[in-house]
Motif scaffolding. Structure first.
Motif, PDB file in Angstrom:
ATOM      1  N   SER B   9       0.853  -1.191   0.000  1.00 21.12           N
ATOM      2  CA  SER B   9       0.000   0.000   0.000  1.00 21.12           C
ATOM      3  C   SER B   9       0.881   1.230   0.000  1.00 21.12           C
ATOM      4  CB  SER B   9      -0.886   0.043   1.239  1.00 21.12           C
ATOM      5  OG  SER B   9      -1.741  -1.070   1.245  1.00 21.12           O
ATOM      6  N   LYS B  10       0.382   2.287  -0.654  1.00 23.79           N
ATOM      7  CA  LYS B  10       1.159   3.523  -0.663  1.00 23.79           C
ATOM      8  C   LYS B  10       0.222   4.708  -0.768  1.00 23.79           C
ATOM      9  CE  LYS B  10       4.746   6.220  -1.079  1.00 23.79           C
ATOM     10  NZ  LYS B  10       5.647   6.368   0.071  1.00 23.79           N
ATOM     11  N   SER B  49      10.924  -0.878  -7.909  1.00 27.77           N
ATOM     12  CA  SER B  49      12.312  -0.542  -8.215  1.00 27.77           C
ATOM     13  C   SER B  49      13.043   0.025  -7.004  1.00 27.77           C
ATOM     14  CB  SER B  49      12.370   0.452  -9.367  1.00 27.77           C
ATOM     15  OG  SER B  49      11.762   1.664  -8.981  1.00 27.77           O
ATOM     16  N   GLY B  50      12.308   0.274  -5.928  1.00 28.00           N
ATOM     17  CA  GLY B  50      12.947   0.754  -4.699  1.00 28.00           C
ATOM     18  C   GLY B  50      13.043   2.258  -4.608  1.00 28.00           C
ATOM     19  N   LEU B  51      12.512   2.985  -5.616  1.00 28.12           N
ATOM     20  CA  LEU B  51      12.578   4.445  -5.582  1.00 28.12           C
ATOM     21  C   LEU B  51      11.667   5.005  -4.496  1.00 28.12           C
ATOM     22  CD1 LEU B  51      12.610   5.400  -9.366  1.00 28.12           C
ATOM     23  CD2 LEU B  51      14.480   5.597  -7.736  1.00 28.12           C
ATOM     24  N   LEU B  52      10.574   4.289  -4.217  1.00 26.79           N
ATOM     25  CA  LEU B  52       9.654   4.698  -3.157  1.00 26.79           C
ATOM     26  C   LEU B  52       9.567   3.585  -2.125  1.00 26.79           C
ATOM     27  CD1 LEU B  52       6.615   6.125  -5.188  1.00 26.79           C
ATOM     28  CD2 LEU B  52       8.333   7.437  -3.935  1.00 26.79           C
ATOM     29  N   LEU B  53       9.271   3.981  -0.904  1.00 25.57           N
ATOM     30  CA  LEU B  53       9.040   2.998   0.148  1.00 25.57           C
ATOM     31  C   LEU B  53       7.539   2.820   0.330  1.00 25.57           C
ATOM     32  CD1 LEU B  53      11.473   3.769   3.102  1.00 25.57           C
ATOM     33  CD2 LEU B  53      11.207   1.605   1.907  1.00 25.57           C
ATOM     34  N   THR B  67      12.343  -4.834  -0.264  1.00 22.93           N
ATOM     35  CA  THR B  67      11.536  -3.624  -0.156  1.00 22.93           C
ATOM     36  C   THR B  67      12.420  -2.384   0.026  1.00 22.93           C
ATOM     37  OG1 THR B  67       9.992  -5.028   1.033  1.00 22.93           O
ATOM     38  CG2 THR B  67       9.495  -2.683   0.986  1.00 22.93           C
ATOM     39  N   GLY B  68      12.242  -1.383  -0.832  1.00 21.52           N
ATOM     40  CA  GLY B  68      12.956  -0.116  -0.690  1.00 21.52           C
ATOM     41  C   GLY B  68      14.407  -0.155  -1.120  1.00 21.52           C
ATOM     42  N   LYS B  69      14.839  -1.249  -1.727  1.00 22.95           N
ATOM     43  CA  LYS B  69      16.235  -1.324  -2.173  1.00 22.95           C
ATOM     44  C   LYS B  69      16.326  -0.976  -3.650  1.00 22.95           C
ATOM     45  CE  LYS B  69      18.174  -4.695   0.996  1.00 22.95           C
ATOM     46  NZ  LYS B  69      18.412  -6.125   1.128  1.00 22.95           N
ATOM     47  N   THR B  70      17.141   0.027  -3.972  1.00 15.41           N
ATOM     48  CA  THR B  70      17.376   0.333  -5.385  1.00 15.41           C
ATOM     49  C   THR B  70      18.551  -0.507  -5.877  1.00 15.41           C
ATOM     50  OG1 THR B  70      18.860   2.118  -4.803  1.00 15.41           O
ATOM     51  CG2 THR B  70      16.580   2.722  -5.225  1.00 15.41           C
ATOM     52  N   GLY B  71      18.724  -0.510  -7.184  1.00 18.53           N
ATOM     53  CA  GLY B  71      19.875  -1.222  -7.748  1.00 18.53           C
ATOM     54  C   GLY B  71      19.617  -2.692  -7.939  1.00 18.53           C
TER      55      GLY B  71
END
Lengths: 256, 245
Positions: B9-10, B49-53, B67-71
């Motif tokens: 959810s966001k 993609s991890g750009l948002l949490l 969750t929340g990891k970019t790259g």
């Protein structure tokens, strides 16, 4: 081919404009419409230029050296400040108004103070050139850095790029197109700035020479210096344009 | 199961954008994500993609919490986002260079893959010198070099004309099976979703939820004949029904 021909004719027209102006000027002098002691004819100026060529070059060397130091130091300071202002919002908020105010202060007014503080040597001239060159570069670069594409930055972030990588791969190259116009303005300011600074005193430099010949009412020589300054300024801006093309090889390469 | 989200959810500024998203992506599967504009599809990609949490929920890759990891998972957008100041080879090699691989080595890896993506001979060109279809293929190859297992594609074909789009669809299906890539594909285009996907999620409502899941039975690769088959029409009817038309 047609485009090239158009380019050549365009250049011919610009040259014809300048030629026409010189011709009218020469004729007005030759027919005595303007007194010779008020405005020397282009031919006289050319003669004066040839006669004092050695002297002029000597003075030009000094001025160019001052411009070079002033522009280089100004460029470095401006780049550091622009990057810092882009990176830290606090610095941006603090420094931006100061920058704008600094531009409102007339250069001619601070120049005597600089001489008072720095003496008749090269230092006050270089400082003055730094002051004039600084602003256009900061504003251009800062604007370029700030207008970096958000989606491109997000893409690199998603790829795990750190701040430095984003700066290097996106922000810096993306800022070049708005950096160069400011830089070119600064380049032409740098030589004019040197001349203004030299008016106030010194041992050599085009500004010093200009003051000298004015005091001896040699207006032909005076105009010779003016033409030289214009020529130097144009050549420097042209060189900056070459540098611009070298730094941005992707421009002018569109799909045909 | 390759990728899985659990009750994602966001919300932005107190407004819920997406709620309780549970999607799965299996190995070698193309999953379509269909929904109207503003339903939160792109927000979902930004989460993956991890750009948002996310406010709540988890994203699992091979069972591991990312969750929340970019790259880890990158995505490709409708805009190809090729950097205009880099040559094609450098653009495609970018994810490799970001990972710390030397530029020369990265170039070698890119050059080997160019023919497969129909991009041979373009390595020294700038993006502005390429056609729209070629640019999208270059962007897809860049995505592949970032993560060769999963790609998130956000309307990758919607900026192209119909003919180029159809050609690219066929090419896409063949290349995806060849390189064993799994994809989540966002699209507005119902036909595109059916033609390319093995499974389709329909996202609707406010906040956006995955309201239906439709399986496309046809095996891949498919040809254009599929788009006029009875099977295709049946699925299209079902989707239109889900979208309340």
């Amino acid at each position: 081919m047609k485009k090239r021909f158009q380019n050549i004719t365009n250049k011919l027209f610009s040259l014809a404009g300048i030629g026409l102006l010189l011709l009218v000027w020469q004729l007005m002098c030759s027919f005595g419409i303007i007194a010779d002691y008020l405005l020397p004819s282009p031919l006289k100026v050319a003669k004066a230029f040839a006669k004092s060529f050695g002297e002029l070059m000597q003075h030009a060397k000094t001025s160019l050296l001052e411009s070079f130091f002033g522009l280089t130091i100004g460029l470095i300071l401006a780049c550091v400040l622009a990057v810092a202002m882009d990176r830290f919002n606090i610095i941006h908020r603090m420094v931006y108004p100061l920058l704008v105010i600094s531009q409102a202060v007339p250069v001619v007014a601070i120049a005597p103070l600089l001489v008072l503080w720095g003496g008749y040597g090269i230092a006050p001239k270089v400082v003055l050139i730094i002051i004039v060159c600084f602003f256009p570069i900061v504003i251009g670069l800062l604007d370029g850095l700030r207008s970096a594409d958000k989606d491109q930055i997000n893409l690199l972030r998603a790829m795990g790029a750190n701040r430095w990588q984003i700066f290097w791969h996106i922000k810096l190259p993306g800022a070049l197109p708005s950096f160069f116009p400011g830089f070119k303005v600064s380049v032409s300011f740098s030589i004019v700035g040197a001349v203004i600074a030299e008016w106030l005193g010194g041992n050599s430099g085009l500004g010093v020479y200009m003051t000298r010949v004015r005091k001896s009412y040699s207006y032909d020589k005076m105009f010779a210096v003016i033409f030289l300054v214009v020529a130097i300024s144009l050549i420097l801006v042209w060189l900056a344009g070459l540098l611009e093309k070298l730094c941005m090889p992707w421009k002018n390469k569109k799909r045909t | 199961m390759l990728l899985e989200t659990q009750n994602l959810s966001k919300s932005f500024d107190g407004v819920k954008i997406i709620e309780d998203i549970n999607l799965t992506l299996n190995n070698n599967e193309i999953v379509g994500l269909l929904g109207v504009s503003g339903v939160g599809k792109s927000t979902l990609f930004n989460l993956l993609s991890g750009l948002l949490l996310p406010d709540s929920g988890k994203i699992l890759l091979n069972g591991q919490d990312i969750t929340g990891k970019t790259g880890i998972i990158s995505y490709m957008q409708q805009k190809d986002l090729l950097l205009p100041h880099k040559k094609i080879a450098d653009n495609i090699a970018l994810p490799l260079v970001l990972k710390g691989i030397k530029r020369k080595k990265a170039h070698e890896m890119v050059l080997k893959k160019l023919p497969e993506f129909g991009l041979e001979g373009t390595e020294h060109k700038y993006p502005d010198q390429l056609s729209g279809g070629m640019r999208q293929r270059a962007a897809l190859l860049r995505t592949f070099f970032f993560n060769s297992r999963i790609s998130l594609l956000d309307e990758p074909f919607s900026s192209l004309d119909t003919i180029t789009k159809t050609q690219l669809h066929l090419w896409f299906l063949s290349i995806i099976s060849k390189i064993n890539m799994s994809c989540i594909l966002i699209t507005h285009d119902i036909d595109e979703a059916i033609f390319l996907s093995d499974r389709i999620y329909i996202m609707s409502g406010s906040p956006g939820r995955l309201t239906s899941e439709i399986t496309v039975g046809a095996s891949r690769p498919r040809d254009t004949g599929f788009t006029t088959s009875e099977e295709f029409m049946r699925i299209k009817k079902e989707i239109l029904c889900c979208l309340h038309f």
